[in-house]
Write an enzyme that holds these catalytic residues in place. Sequence first.
Site, PDB file in Angstrom:
ATOM      1  N   GLN A   1     -16.035  88.857  52.242  1.00 16.72           N
ATOM      2  CA  GLN A   1     -16.965  87.975  52.953  1.00 16.72           C
ATOM      3  C   GLN A   1     -16.301  87.435  54.214  1.00 16.72           C
ATOM      4  OE1 GLN A   1     -19.182  85.210  49.976  1.00 16.72           O
ATOM      5  NE2 GLN A   1     -17.343  85.866  48.924  1.00 16.72           N
TER       6      GLN A   1
ATOM      7  N   ARG B   1     -12.349  80.442  66.480  1.00 15.39           N
ATOM      8  CA  ARG B   1     -11.954  81.179  65.269  1.00 15.39           C
ATOM      9  C   ARG B   1     -11.082  82.384  65.668  1.00 15.39           C
ATOM     10  NH1 ARG B   1     -13.774  77.410  64.232  1.00 15.39           N
ATOM     11  NH2 ARG B   1     -11.590  77.107  63.800  1.00 15.39           N
TER      12      ARG B   1
ATOM     13  N   CYS C   1     -29.935  95.396  72.140  1.00 14.44           N
ATOM     14  CA  CYS C   1     -29.819  96.805  71.702  1.00 14.44           C
ATOM     15  C   CYS C   1     -28.788  96.982  70.587  1.00 14.44           C
ATOM     16  CB  CYS C   1     -29.478  97.707  72.885  1.00 14.44           C
ATOM     17  SG  CYS C   1     -27.763  97.558  73.459  1.00 14.44           S
TER      18      CYS C   1
ATOM     19  N   SER D   1     -15.968  80.592  46.424  1.00 17.58           N
ATOM     20  CA  SER D   1     -16.606  79.532  45.636  1.00 17.58           C
ATOM     21  C   SER D   1     -17.926  79.996  45.049  1.00 17.58           C
ATOM     22  CB  SER D   1     -16.850  78.305  46.514  1.00 17.58           C
ATOM     23  OG  SER D   1     -17.803  78.627  47.514  1.00 17.58           O
TER      24      SER D   1
ATOM     25  N   HIS E   1     -20.051  89.730  56.014  1.00 14.53           N
ATOM     26  CA  HIS E   1     -20.597  88.669  56.875  1.00 14.53           C
ATOM     27  C   HIS E   1     -20.206  88.838  58.338  1.00 14.53           C
ATOM     28  CE1 HIS E   1     -20.884  85.988  53.029  1.00 14.53           C
ATOM     29  NE2 HIS E   1     -21.858  86.855  53.119  1.00 14.53           N
TER      30      HIS E   1
ATOM     31  N   TYR F   1     -16.872  80.305  67.615  1.00 11.21           N
ATOM     32  CA  TYR F   1     -16.305  81.616  67.271  1.00 11.21           C
ATOM     33  C   TYR F   1     -15.145  81.990  68.203  1.00 11.21           C
ATOM     34  CZ  TYR F   1     -19.824  81.689  63.768  1.00 11.21           C
ATOM     35  OH  TYR F   1     -20.558  81.337  62.675  1.00 11.21           O
TER      36      TYR F   1
ATOM     37  N   CYS G   1     -24.652  93.190  71.244  1.00 17.10           N
ATOM     38  CA  CYS G   1     -25.772  92.850  72.112  1.00 17.10           C
ATOM     39  C   CYS G   1     -26.922  92.337  71.246  1.00 17.10           C
ATOM     40  CB  CYS G   1     -26.193  94.088  72.903  1.00 17.10           C
ATOM     41  SG  CYS G   1     -27.675  93.800  73.883  1.00 17.10           S
TER      42      CYS G   1
ATOM     43  N   CYS H   1     -24.620  92.737  78.162  1.00 13.57           N
ATOM     44  CA  CYS H   1     -24.453  94.110  77.655  1.00 13.57           C
ATOM     45  C   CYS H   1     -24.459  95.101  78.821  1.00 13.57           C
ATOM     46  CB  CYS H   1     -25.596  94.404  76.688  1.00 13.57           C
ATOM     47  SG  CYS H   1     -25.570  96.083  76.063  1.00 13.57           S
TER      48      CYS H   1
ATOM     49  N   ASP I   1     -12.241  87.417  59.201  1.00 14.21           N
ATOM     50  CA  ASP I   1     -10.923  87.560  59.837  1.00 14.21           C
ATOM     51  C   ASP I   1     -10.405  88.998  59.706  1.00 14.21           C
ATOM     52  OD1 ASP I   1      -9.203  87.977  57.473  1.00 14.21           O
ATOM     53  OD2 ASP I   1      -9.653  85.904  56.956  1.00 14.21           O
TER      54      ASP I   1
HETATM   55  N1  APR Z   1      -5.977  81.530  46.351  1.00 15.03           N
HETATM   56  C1  APR Z   1      -7.125  81.815  45.687  1.00 15.03           C
HETATM   57  N2  APR Z   1      -8.259  81.129  45.880  1.00 15.03           N
HETATM   58  C2  APR Z   1      -8.236  80.114  46.741  1.00 15.03           C
HETATM   59  C3  APR Z   1      -7.079  79.742  47.466  1.00 15.03           C
HETATM   60  C4  APR Z   1      -5.908  80.507  47.239  1.00 15.03           C
HETATM   61  N3  APR Z   1      -4.760  80.245  47.856  1.00 15.03           N
HETATM   62  N4  APR Z   1      -7.394  78.684  48.265  1.00 15.03           N
HETATM   63  C5  APR Z   1      -8.686  78.414  48.033  1.00 15.03           C
HETATM   64  N5  APR Z   1      -9.200  79.257  47.120  1.00 15.03           N
HETATM   65  C6  APR Z   1     -10.567  79.349  46.603  1.00 15.03           C
HETATM   66  C7  APR Z   1     -11.202  78.017  46.323  1.00 15.03           C
HETATM   67  O1  APR Z   1     -10.920  77.626  44.981  1.00 15.03           O
HETATM   68  C8  APR Z   1     -12.696  78.332  46.552  1.00 15.03           C
HETATM   69  O2  APR Z   1     -13.295  78.744  45.348  1.00 15.03           O
HETATM   70  O3  APR Z   1     -11.351  79.969  47.612  1.00 15.03           O
HETATM   71  C9  APR Z   1     -12.699  79.516  47.519  1.00 15.03           C
HETATM   72  C10 APR Z   1     -13.176  79.228  48.923  1.00 15.03           C
HETATM   73  O4  APR Z   1     -14.560  78.996  48.910  1.00 15.03           O
HETATM   74  P1  APR Z   1     -15.402  78.850  50.256  1.00 15.03           P
HETATM   75  O5  APR Z   1     -14.683  77.971  51.214  1.00 15.03           O
HETATM   76  O6  APR Z   1     -16.779  78.440  49.882  1.00 15.03           O
HETATM   77  O7  APR Z   1     -15.389  80.326  50.893  1.00 15.03           O
HETATM   78  P2  APR Z   1     -16.310  81.568  50.557  1.00 15.03           P
HETATM   79  O8  APR Z   1     -16.754  81.554  49.148  1.00 15.03           O
HETATM   80  O9  APR Z   1     -15.603  82.770  51.042  1.00 15.03           O
HETATM   81  O10 APR Z   1     -17.566  81.323  51.494  1.00 15.03           O
HETATM   82  C11 APR Z   1     -18.600  82.266  51.468  1.00 15.03           C
HETATM   83  O11 APR Z   1     -19.844  81.092  53.113  1.00 15.03           O
HETATM   84  O12 APR Z   1     -19.805  79.844  55.031  1.00 15.03           O
HETATM   85  C12 APR Z   1     -20.069  81.086  54.513  1.00 15.03           C
HETATM   86  O13 APR Z   1     -20.092  83.146  55.605  1.00 15.03           O
HETATM   87  C13 APR Z   1     -19.198  82.161  55.127  1.00 15.03           C
HETATM   88  O14 APR Z   1     -18.191  84.084  54.079  1.00 15.03           O
HETATM   89  C14 APR Z   1     -18.400  82.680  53.963  1.00 15.03           C
HETATM   90  C15 APR Z   1     -19.291  82.346  52.789  1.00 15.03           C
END
Ligand code: APR
Length: 235
Positions: free
Chosen positions: A88, A56, A119, A177, A108, A53, A116, A137, A91
């Site tokens: 979700q 990130r 607490c 996705s 998320h 993290y 902490c 903390c 960032d």
């Molecule tokens: N514009 C639109 N969609 C896009 C683009 C873009 N430029 N680039 C990628 N994508 C789409 C892909 O087609 C895919 O369906 O974004 C999606 C990304 O999917 P994931 O990587 O699985 O991300 P997400 O669905 O946000 O993940 C959900 O999983 O790991 C955990 O907590 C984490 O919040 C996250 C959660």
Amino acid sequence: MAKVLILSGAGISAESGISTFRDSDGLWENHKIEDVCTVGCLDVNEEATKNFYDARRADIKDKKPNYAHKLIVQIKQKYPNDIYVFTQNIDDMFEKAGIKKNEIIHLHGYLLEIRCRKCEKLYEIGYQKQDDFLDDCISCGGKLRPHIVFFGENAPMYEVLNYELNTCDLIVVIGTSSNVLDVTYFAQLVDKSILNNLEPSDAIDDTYFTKVIYAPATQAIAEITEYIEYFIENN
Ligand code: APR
């Protein structure tokens, strides 16, 4: 009054240069979920989890919001009482585009905060490394952790999402996705629905959506916000 819910995922920040999770070369291809993002990983893998993290935070420091973040913030601010913005993403691209804290829900967690473990006190860490920020903390001496929902942990903001979904008229899904949140189900709860992803996902049945746009979010967003505006003005 029409109620519109916008739900974004990693795809909306892809064009800002932030890796998604499950696309090729995504974060989960290069890191193991069970090592750094699963309930208990702080007990068995604290250093690796903190490092992940910290990296990130460092990664997003100089990243900029793209046109999709900006248009969503604009339309939210034009119709503050009609539009609900959920993401979700952990960032700060919406925040950099000008959204205020009370105008968005991070389902998320949020990278720029740590909390902490004992607490639950929240700290604004910005882009710093956790160990450079504070050891423990200041209120209770408990250990600190990223303010991120790990797999297997409770996601308190899901309750808010479920509540709002039940009275929502239009849901707009961008860049997810659907491996974590079942957006096909969400589309069935509401009258109208829009899906925008780069490409079809095995976890989504897009036939349930009123409008489907497979294109980069920055190319799709103008059409999407026009649809939202028309929907709000005419319902
Ligand atoms: N514009 C639109 N969609 C896009 C683009 C873009 N430029 N680039 C990628 N994508 C789409 C892909 O087609 C895919 O369906 O974004 C999606 C990304 O999917 P994931 O990587 O699985 O991300 P997400 O669905 O946000 O993940 C959900 O999983 O790991 C955990 O907590 C984490 O919040 C996250 C959660």
